[in-house]
Scaffold this motif. Sequence first.
Motif, PDB file in Angstrom:
ATOM      1  N   UNK A  64       0.839  -1.212   0.000  1.00 59.66           N
ATOM      2  CA  UNK A  64       0.000   0.000   0.000  1.00 59.66           C
ATOM      3  C   UNK A  64       0.869   1.255   0.000  1.00 59.66           C
ATOM      4  N   UNK A  65       1.929   1.242   0.808  1.00 64.87           N
ATOM      5  CA  UNK A  65       2.830   2.400   0.882  1.00 64.87           C
ATOM      6  C   UNK A  65       3.502   2.622  -0.468  1.00 64.87           C
ATOM      7  N   UNK A  66       3.962   1.531  -1.089  1.00 64.46           N
ATOM      8  CA  UNK A  66       4.620   1.644  -2.407  1.00 64.46           C
ATOM      9  C   UNK A  66       3.660   2.180  -3.454  1.00 64.46           C
ATOM     10  N   UNK A  67       2.430   1.710  -3.426  1.00 62.61           N
ATOM     11  CA  UNK A  67       1.452   2.163  -4.411  1.00 62.61           C
ATOM     12  C   UNK A  67       1.145   3.643  -4.226  1.00 62.61           C
ATOM     13  N   UNK A  68       0.970   4.067  -2.972  1.00 65.09           N
ATOM     14  CA  UNK A  68       0.641   5.475  -2.741  1.00 65.09           C
ATOM     15  C   UNK A  68       1.832   6.388  -3.006  1.00 65.09           C
ATOM     16  N   UNK A  69       3.057   5.872  -2.860  1.00 67.46           N
ATOM     17  CA  UNK A  69       4.249   6.683  -3.078  1.00 67.46           C
ATOM     18  C   UNK A  69       4.816   6.531  -4.484  1.00 67.46           C
ATOM     19  N   UNK A  77       7.937  -1.756  -9.960  1.00 64.89           N
ATOM     20  CA  UNK A  77       8.775  -2.945  -9.795  1.00 64.89           C
ATOM     21  C   UNK A  77       8.734  -3.439  -8.350  1.00 64.89           C
ATOM     22  N   UNK A  78       8.743  -2.524  -7.407  1.00 64.17           N
ATOM     23  CA  UNK A  78       8.690  -2.903  -5.994  1.00 64.17           C
ATOM     24  C   UNK A  78       7.337  -3.533  -5.657  1.00 64.17           C
ATOM     25  N   UNK A  79       6.266  -2.971  -6.181  1.00 61.49           N
ATOM     26  CA  UNK A  79       4.929  -3.541  -5.961  1.00 61.49           C
ATOM     27  C   UNK A  79       4.868  -4.950  -6.544  1.00 61.49           C
ATOM     28  N   UNK A  80       5.428  -5.135  -7.716  1.00 57.21           N
ATOM     29  CA  UNK A  80       5.446  -6.462  -8.351  1.00 57.21           C
ATOM     30  C   UNK A  80       6.232  -7.462  -7.500  1.00 57.21           C
ATOM     31  N   UNK A  81       7.371  -7.037  -6.986  1.00 54.57           N
ATOM     32  CA  UNK A  81       8.197  -7.908  -6.145  1.00 54.57           C
ATOM     33  C   UNK A  81       7.441  -8.300  -4.873  1.00 54.57           C
TER      34      UNK A  81
END
Length: 138
Positions: A64-69, A77-81
């Motif tokens: 969630x943090x990665x998606x919002x940021x 790429x981080x969300x996928x990982x």
Amino acid sequence: MAEAKHITMSAKPEDPDRRGFLLGLPATGAALVVAGALPVAAQGVDTPILRLFRQHCAIMDATKICISASTGKSGDEEVERLSCYSGEIEDEMMALPCTCAADFAAKVIVDTCRGGIFSAWETGALWIEARALTGSEI
């Protein structure tokens, strides 16, 4: 000195109330009722499924943090990982047998994406285990 009244389950109390009912419960039954009311964390229960569940929750929060940021490809790429890793944890959780109600509850939360979707009744690991636990062939 007043004599204490003990209400048994076979005797009908003259003035039924909650205290009288609780006094009439066998000691182990009352302990189970009280213990069942406590959250699992307060009971000190720690199973492989619950450990994986906590990891899964942490990954979902990080996602969630990665998606919002996310402002570009690096965030994607981080969300996928993280999504791949959470999928591995989900598979591992669903393969383990439940040892307590909290295990099954954790599986429900994960399998339904926190209540957002449901797996197929016939083939979903959650529902297969639910039918096995209840002896249901439906």
